[in-house]
Motif scaffolding. Structure first.
Motif, PDB file in Angstrom:
ATOM      1  N   LEU A   1       0.833  -1.204   0.000  1.00  0.00           N
ATOM      2  CA  LEU A   1       0.000   0.000   0.000  1.00  0.00           C
ATOM      3  C   LEU A   1       0.867   1.254   0.000  1.00  0.00           C
ATOM      4  CD1 LEU A   1      -3.039  -0.636   2.383  1.00  0.00           C
ATOM      5  CD2 LEU A   1      -3.024  -0.447  -0.104  1.00  0.00           C
ATOM      6  N   ALA A   2       1.940   1.229   0.774  1.00  0.00           N
ATOM      7  CA  ALA A   2       2.844   2.379   0.813  1.00  0.00           C
ATOM      8  C   ALA A   2       3.405   2.655  -0.581  1.00  0.00           C
ATOM      9  CB  ALA A   2       3.981   2.126   1.796  1.00  0.00           C
ATOM     10  N   GLN A   3       3.760   1.586  -1.284  1.00  0.00           N
ATOM     11  CA  GLN A   3       4.311   1.738  -2.635  1.00  0.00           C
ATOM     12  C   GLN A   3       3.287   2.373  -3.573  1.00  0.00           C
ATOM     13  OE1 GLN A   3       5.574  -1.991  -4.410  1.00  0.00           O
ATOM     14  NE2 GLN A   3       7.178  -0.980  -5.562  1.00  0.00           N
ATOM     15  N   LYS A   4       2.042   1.885  -3.508  1.00  0.00           N
ATOM     16  CA  LYS A   4       0.979   2.447  -4.349  1.00  0.00           C
ATOM     17  C   LYS A   4       0.750   3.918  -4.041  1.00  0.00           C
ATOM     18  CE  LYS A   4      -2.092  -1.614  -4.735  1.00  0.00           C
ATOM     19  NZ  LYS A   4      -3.477  -2.071  -4.420  1.00  0.00           N
ATOM     20  N   VAL A   5       0.676   4.230  -2.752  1.00  0.00           N
ATOM     21  CA  VAL A   5       0.370   5.587  -2.333  1.00  0.00           C
ATOM     22  C   VAL A   5       1.499   6.546  -2.680  1.00  0.00           C
ATOM     23  CG1 VAL A   5      -0.052   7.061  -0.321  1.00  0.00           C
ATOM     24  CG2 VAL A   5      -1.289   4.905  -0.560  1.00  0.00           C
ATOM     25  N   HIS A   6       2.745   6.094  -2.485  1.00  0.00           N
ATOM     26  CA  HIS A   6       3.884   6.948  -2.835  1.00  0.00           C
ATOM     27  C   HIS A   6       3.868   7.310  -4.318  1.00  0.00           C
ATOM     28  CE1 HIS A   6       6.409   5.500   0.834  1.00  0.00           C
ATOM     29  NE2 HIS A   6       5.641   6.504   1.133  1.00  0.00           N
ATOM     30  N   ALA A   7       3.519   6.337  -5.157  1.00  0.00           N
ATOM     31  CA  ALA A   7       3.457   6.603  -6.602  1.00  0.00           C
ATOM     32  C   ALA A   7       2.443   7.692  -6.912  1.00  0.00           C
ATOM     33  CB  ALA A   7       3.113   5.317  -7.350  1.00  0.00           C
ATOM     34  N   ARG A   8       1.323   7.693  -6.193  1.00  0.00           N
ATOM     35  CA  ARG A   8       0.290   8.718  -6.418  1.00  0.00           C
ATOM     36  C   ARG A   8       0.708  10.064  -5.828  1.00  0.00           C
ATOM     37  NH1 ARG A   8      -0.201   4.622  -8.774  1.00  0.00           N
ATOM     38  NH2 ARG A   8      -2.129   3.462  -9.112  1.00  0.00           N
ATOM     39  N   GLU A   9       1.410  10.009  -4.681  1.00  0.00           N
ATOM     40  CA  GLU A   9       1.928  11.256  -4.096  1.00  0.00           C
ATOM     41  C   GLU A   9       2.815  11.984  -5.099  1.00  0.00           C
ATOM     42  OE1 GLU A   9       4.029  10.544  -0.495  1.00  0.00           O
ATOM     43  OE2 GLU A   9       2.296   9.779   0.601  1.00  0.00           O
ATOM     44  N   HIS A  10       3.621  11.210  -5.823  1.00  0.00           N
ATOM     45  CA  HIS A  10       4.572  11.794  -6.749  1.00  0.00           C
ATOM     46  C   HIS A  10       3.890  12.411  -7.968  1.00  0.00           C
ATOM     47  CE1 HIS A  10       7.808   8.860  -5.021  1.00  0.00           C
ATOM     48  NE2 HIS A  10       7.424   9.789  -4.176  1.00  0.00           N
ATOM     49  N   LEU A  11       2.603  12.118  -8.142  1.00  0.00           N
ATOM     50  CA  LEU A  11       1.822  12.733  -9.215  1.00  0.00           C
ATOM     51  C   LEU A  11       1.057  13.960  -8.726  1.00  0.00           C
ATOM     52  CD1 LEU A  11       0.349   9.505 -10.875  1.00  0.00           C
ATOM     53  CD2 LEU A  11       2.252  10.898 -11.700  1.00  0.00           C
ATOM     54  N   ILE A  12       0.394  13.843  -7.578  1.00  0.00           N
ATOM     55  CA  ILE A  12      -0.514  14.926  -7.175  1.00  0.00           C
ATOM     56  C   ILE A  12       0.186  16.085  -6.467  1.00  0.00           C
ATOM     57  CG2 ILE A  12      -2.501  13.377  -7.087  1.00  0.00           C
ATOM     58  CD1 ILE A  12      -2.413  13.623  -4.002  1.00  0.00           C
ATOM     59  N   TYR A  13       1.339  15.835  -5.836  1.00  0.00           N
ATOM     60  CA  TYR A  13       2.002  16.949  -5.154  1.00  0.00           C
ATOM     61  C   TYR A  13       2.563  17.960  -6.168  1.00  0.00           C
ATOM     62  CZ  TYR A  13       3.456  18.627  -0.526  1.00  0.00           C
ATOM     63  OH  TYR A  13       3.572  19.331   0.657  1.00  0.00           O
ATOM     64  N   PRO A  14       3.297  17.508  -7.190  1.00  0.00           N
ATOM     65  CA  PRO A  14       3.730  18.468  -8.214  1.00  0.00           C
ATOM     66  C   PRO A  14       2.550  19.180  -8.890  1.00  0.00           C
ATOM     67  CG  PRO A  14       4.980  16.432  -8.402  1.00  0.00           C
ATOM     68  CD  PRO A  14       3.866  16.162  -7.436  1.00  0.00           C
ATOM     69  N   LEU A  15       1.433  18.454  -9.043  1.00  0.00           N
ATOM     70  CA  LEU A  15       0.245  19.050  -9.658  1.00  0.00           C
ATOM     71  C   LEU A  15      -0.276  20.206  -8.810  1.00  0.00           C
ATOM     72  CD1 LEU A  15      -1.992  18.950 -11.844  1.00  0.00           C
ATOM     73  CD2 LEU A  15      -3.189  17.294 -10.369  1.00  0.00           C
ATOM     74  N   ALA A  16      -0.386  20.001  -7.502  1.00  0.00           N
ATOM     75  CA  ALA A  16      -0.872  21.052  -6.611  1.00  0.00           C
ATOM     76  C   ALA A  16       0.067  22.257  -6.615  1.00  0.00           C
ATOM     77  CB  ALA A  16      -1.025  20.502  -5.194  1.00  0.00           C
TER      78      ALA A  16
END
Length: 216
Positions: free
Chosen positions: A169-184
């Protein structure tokens, strides 16, 4: 192109989200520019990532200060020397004082590994599994005096599978963090993301209690 938006990133660890920001800003023309990375730990690998990218670094050891207020006052001084438009928390393992949060009101972002307001605090992946939830994810939010509170900007949702563990789960979530943080950060830098007394808005429209929701 909007006026350049200088960003200071605060971190305590490996800097995975920092690297995602560096890569995203390099790949896509953006008014956001990371002008400095500040850490409370001299051994944080994120400092090395920053140095490799030619970004200024600064270490402020919290153990050298008597109490949170003294450390945060020094931290404010260190940040403001760079005159950033935005301050970003990227795994900064310090509880910030109300005075610090108020000083950067409306220009302080954090990311948290859960679908807030669910599972504030630590061990979110284990707590999701213990609860038997079908979905998990991460949230970018403006920082307020409430721990892991503040108006939500964007959330990424992932499915929880039967075989998932805290590590997967951590791996999945980290991958999404790396998409939405730069977006914000991009939204803020472009002047599209704002915070006022009514909450967070994107392109002049209120984001609502869940922020902008993205499903992967």
């Amino acid at each position: 192109m909007p006026q350049r938006c200088d960003v200071v990133v605060l971190l305590s660890g490996t800097g995975g989200n920092l690297q995602a920001m560096i890569d995203s800003l390099h790949e896509r023309a953006s008014p956001a520019r990371i002008c400095a990375v500040i850490s409370n730990r001299a051994d944080a690998f994120g400092l090395e990532r920053a140095a490799r990218a030619g970004i200024a670094t600064h270490v402020l050891d919290h153990t050298a200060y008597e109490g949170r207020e003294a450390f945060d006052a020094a931290l404010i001084q260190a940040i403001d020397a760079f005159q950033p438009a935005l301050v970003v928390l990227a795994g900064f393992m310090r509880i910030l004082t109300p005075g610090f949060v108020r000083h950067y009101h409306g220009r302080l972002l954090n990311i948290h590994p859960s679908l807030l307001p669910l599972y504030k605090g630590l061990h979110t992946h284990q707590r999701v599994l213990d609860a038997g939830d079908a979905e998990h994810g991460c949230s970018v939010h403006f920082v307020t005096e409430e721990l892991d509170g503040g108006p939500l900007v964007v959330q990424a949702v992932v499915s929880v599978e039967l075989h998932d563990t805290p590590a997967t789960l951590a791996q999945k979530v980290h991958a999404r963090e790396h998409l939405i943080y730069p977006l914000a950060i991009r939204w803020f830098a472009e002047g599209r993301l704002t915070l006022d007394e009514h909450g967070a808005s994107l392109d002049g429209e209120p984001l609502g209690p869940s922020g902008h929701l993205i499903r992967y």
